[in-house]
Write a protein that holds these residues in place. Structure first.
Motif, PDB file in Angstrom:
ATOM      1  N   SER A  51       0.846  -1.196   0.000  1.00 56.52           N
ATOM      2  CA  SER A  51       0.000   0.000   0.000  1.00 56.52           C
ATOM      3  C   SER A  51       0.881   1.245   0.000  1.00 56.52           C
ATOM      4  N   CYS A 103      -4.134  -2.558  -9.413  1.00 51.37           N
ATOM      5  CA  CYS A 103      -5.335  -1.726  -9.294  1.00 51.37           C
ATOM      6  C   CYS A 103      -5.848  -1.395 -10.690  1.00 51.37           C
ATOM      7  N   ASP A 106      -3.578  -0.794  -1.584  1.00 52.90           N
ATOM      8  CA  ASP A 106      -4.190   0.500  -1.888  1.00 52.90           C
ATOM      9  C   ASP A 106      -3.124   1.510  -2.318  1.00 52.90           C
TER      10      ASP A 106
END
Length: 161
Positions: free
Chosen positions: A54, A94, A128
């Motif tokens: 992340s 992503c 993320d």
């Protein structure tokens, strides 16, 4: 005692560059990084993380030392803040789409909620990627008293799966 699911790095400027390097080289050990005014490698081929990490990039648009739009140091060139997070969103798997997470106040020298927050969508649970852009922020911004708590909260919300 170290919680292996919660190994985090936070760095400013050169420390931000170091955080990205550690995420590239030791993704199996790093849960998340926060870079304030740093960047990843300009050449994406120099980084091959073994798993998602992340990433939170915080950068001021008026940074005269590490330019928000990319540039170079005496040692090497570096990408723009937006390119840095787009590269990491790709590493992490992503989508290329982003969503706004609103705005917050992180800089005491600027009026209002000057920091816009964007997140890449469809990231894996432990990968993320966010960009917090401090509009008109400089390289060494005077930070609000809630800055550290905001960063800690973000990190704690991003342990390894």
């Amino acid at each position: 005692n170290v919680d292996a699911k919660r190994v985090y790095l936070v760095g400013h400027s050169n420390g931000g560059f170091m955080s990205y390097r550690m995420a590239c080289d030791h993704a199996d050990r790093i849960a998340a990084i926060v870079s304030l005014a740093g960047a990843t490698y300009l050449d994406a081929a120099q980084c091959a993380p073994s798993e998602p990490v992340s990433v939170l990039q915080i950068h001021g648009t008026d940074d005269g030392t590490i330019d928000y739009d990319g540039g170079s140091t005496p040692l090497s060139s570096y990408p723009a803040a937006e390119t840095t997070v787009a590269t990491w969103s790709s590493y992490n798997g992503c989508s290329s789409a982003t969503e706004s997470l609103g705005a917050i106040d992180l800089n005491t020298a600027l009026a209002g909620d000057e920091t816009t927050m964007q997140a890449f969508t469809d990231c894996p649970v432990d990968g993320d990627v966010e960009l917090w852009t401090m509009v008109d922020g400089t390289h060494i911004p005077p930070l609000t008293s809630n800055f550290a708590a905001d960063i800690i909260d973000w990190l704690f919300a991003h342990p390894n799966a």
